[in-house]
Design an enzyme around this catalytic site. Structure first.
Site: not given
Ligand SMILES: NC(=O)c1ccc[n+]([C@@H]2O[C@H](COP(=O)([O-])OP(=O)(O)OC[C@H]3O[C@@H](n4cnc5c(N)ncnc54)[C@H](OP(=O)(O)O)[C@@H]3O)[C@@H](O)[C@H]2O)c1
Length: 331
Positions: A212
Site C-alpha cells: 500500500k
Molecule cells: N482519503 C483517501 O483517499 C484515502 C484512501 C486510502 C487510504 N486512506 C487512509 O485511510 C485512513 C483514513 O483516511 P481519511 O481520508 O478518512 O482521513 P480523515 O478524513 O482525516 O479521517 C481521519 C479519522 O481518524 C480519526 N482520528 C484521528 N486521530 C484519532 C485518534 N487519536 N483517536 C481516534 N480517532 C482518531 C478522526 O477522528 P476525528 O473526527 O475525531 O478527528 C477521523 O475519523 C488514513 O490512514 C488514510 O491514509 C485514505
C-alpha cells in the site's frame, strides 16, 4: 454481516455507506461526535465507544488517520464492561496451505474461499462476541504487526485500501488483505461487497501495508511531478486546454493521476486525500526502506513538499494543493 466501522473520516464514512448499501448491519463510532450523521441517516446505528461498537459484531473495521490513532483505538476495544470479553485462545487463523499472491477469488464472479476450515467460524473463540478486527488505515507495517497482539483474541487482519472514498462507495476500490488466511476469509462477505479487486498479500501483516505504501509513494510523487509540469507549462504561457488534453493522453502520465489533472490546473483542492496524510505515507515508505539500510532521497524530497504544503495552510486540502507551493513562489 454485523459490521462496526471505527472512524468517520472520508474513508470510514464511505466504507459504512457502501456496506449499508449492500445490506450489512452497520454500527459506527467516531472520536469527535457529530461526524456520523450522513451514515446514520443512511441506516447505521451509532456506538458510544469502540468497545460498545465491538460487542456482538462479526467484523470491526478501523479507518483512522495514522499509527497513533489505530493504537489508541485498539487499546479501547477491550475496555472492561462493554467489550466482547477476554478470549483466552489466540486465534491466529493461519492456513499453511496458502501463501501470498494474487487471490483467485478476485476474478469477477468469484470470491475468497469461505467454506468450513480451520477458521471457518465454527471453532471455540469465534462466533458472536468474537469479531475479527480489520485495520483499513494506512499505517506503518510494524504498527500493523503490533496490532495483532493487541486485538481481542489476536483476531486481526490488515486491509489497507487503494482508491478514494468515491471509489469505495462505487465498489471500485482494491483491497490489500494481510494476515492469517482463515481470518481474512472469515470476512469474505465484507471484502466481496467492498472491493472490485482484492489481493491476498500473505500471512505477514506488514506486507499488505508495504504494498500500500509503495502505491501511495508512486501517487504522491506523481502528483508532485505533474504539479511541476503543469506550473512550468502555465508559466511558459502554453494553452491550458491543450495542456490538460495532452496530459490526459500522454502515456507518461499514470491513469491514477487523471482525475486530479483539472484540480492541479485550476487550483481546486477540495479533493479527498489530505496533504498531511500524503506526507505521512511517503514518510512511512522512506522509513521502511531506511530500516533495511536503503535511503530513498526522492521520497524524502516528496515528503518534504507535502509537509511544506500542510504547514502553509493546506493541511486538510487535497494532495493537489502541492502545486500551490510553486504558484506562491511565482507571486
Ligand atoms: N482519503 C483517501 O483517499 C484515502 C484512501 C486510502 C487510504 N486512506 C487512509 O485511510 C485512513 C483514513 O483516511 P481519511 O481520508 O478518512 O482521513 P480523515 O478524513 O482525516 O479521517 C481521519 C479519522 O481518524 C480519526 N482520528 C484521528 N486521530 C484519532 C485518534 N487519536 N483517536 C481516534 N480517532 C482518531 C478522526 O477522528 P476525528 O473526527 O475525531 O478527528 C477521523 O475519523 C488514513 O490512514 C488514510 O491514509 C485514505
Amino acid at each position: 454481516m454485523r459490521v462496526s466501522v471505527l472512524g468517520m473520516g472520508s474513508m470510514g464514512r464511505a466504507v459504512a455507506l457502501r456496506l449499508l448499501g449492500r445490506g450489512h448491519a452497520v454500527r459506527v463510532w467516531n472520536r469527535t461526535p457529530g461526524k456520523a450523521s450522513e451514515v446514520i441517516d443512511a441506516g447505521a446505528a451509532e456506538a458510544s465507544s469502540p468497545a460498545e461498537a465491538t460487542r456482538d459484531a462479526d467484523a470491526v473495521l478501523m479507518s483512522l488517520a495514522d499509527d497513533r490513532a489505530v493504537r489508541e483505538v485498539m487499546a479501547r476495544l477491550a475496555e472492561p464492561g462493554t467489550g466482547p470479553g477476554p478470549d483466552p485462545s489466540p486465534d491466529p487463523g493461519t492456513d499453511p496451505a496458502t501463501g501470498p499472491g494474487p487471490d483467485p477469488g478476485t476474478e469477477p464472479g468469484s470470491g475468497p474461499a469461505t467454506g468450513p476450515g480451520p477458521d471457518s467460524g465454527t471453532e471455540p473463540g469465534s462466533g458472536p462476541g468474537a469479531p475479527v478486527v480489520a485495520d483499513m488505515s494506512t499505517v506503518s507495517p510494524d504498527t500493523s504487526r503490533a496490532l495483532a497482539g493487541l486485538a481481542p483474541g489476536g483476531r486481526f487482519v490488515a486491509a489497507p485500501i487503494i482508491g478514494g472514498p468515491q471509489a469505495v462507495v462505487d465498489g471500485q476500490a482494491t483491497g490489500l488483505l494481510g494476515g492469517g488466511r482463515g481470518l481474512v476469509d472469515r470476512l469474505g462477505p465484507v471484502w466481496q461487497d467492498l472491493f472490485a479487486v482484492q489481493w491476498y498479500c500473505g500471512d505477514d501483516l506488514g506486507s499488505a501495508l508495504t504494498y500500500k505504501l509503495l502505491n501511495n509513494y508512486l501517487l504522491m510523487s506523481g502528483v508532485a511531478v505533474v504539479a511541476e509540469a503543469v506550473a512550468a507549462g502555465q508559466a511558459a504561457g502554453l494553452d491550458e486546454a491543450m495542456l490538460g488534453d495532452l496530459l490526459l493522453r500522454w502515456p507518461t502520465v499514470a491513469p491514477a493521476l487523471h482525475n486530479r489533472l483539472d484540480d492541479i490546473l485550476h487550483g481546486d483542492h477540495r479533493g479527498w486525500f489530505a496533504t498531511r496524510l500524503g506526507a505521512k505515507d511517503v514518510r512511512l515508505i522512506a522509513e521502511v526502506a531506511e530500516s533495511k539500510g536503503l535511503r530513498l532521497p526522492i521520497a524524502r524530497l516528496v515528503e518534504q513538499r507535502y509537509e511544506e504544503a500542510a504547514g502553509r495552510g493546506w493541511s486538510d486540502s487535497d494532495i493537489t494543493a502541492v502545486v500551490e507551493l510553486l504558484r506562491e513562489r511565482r507571486g
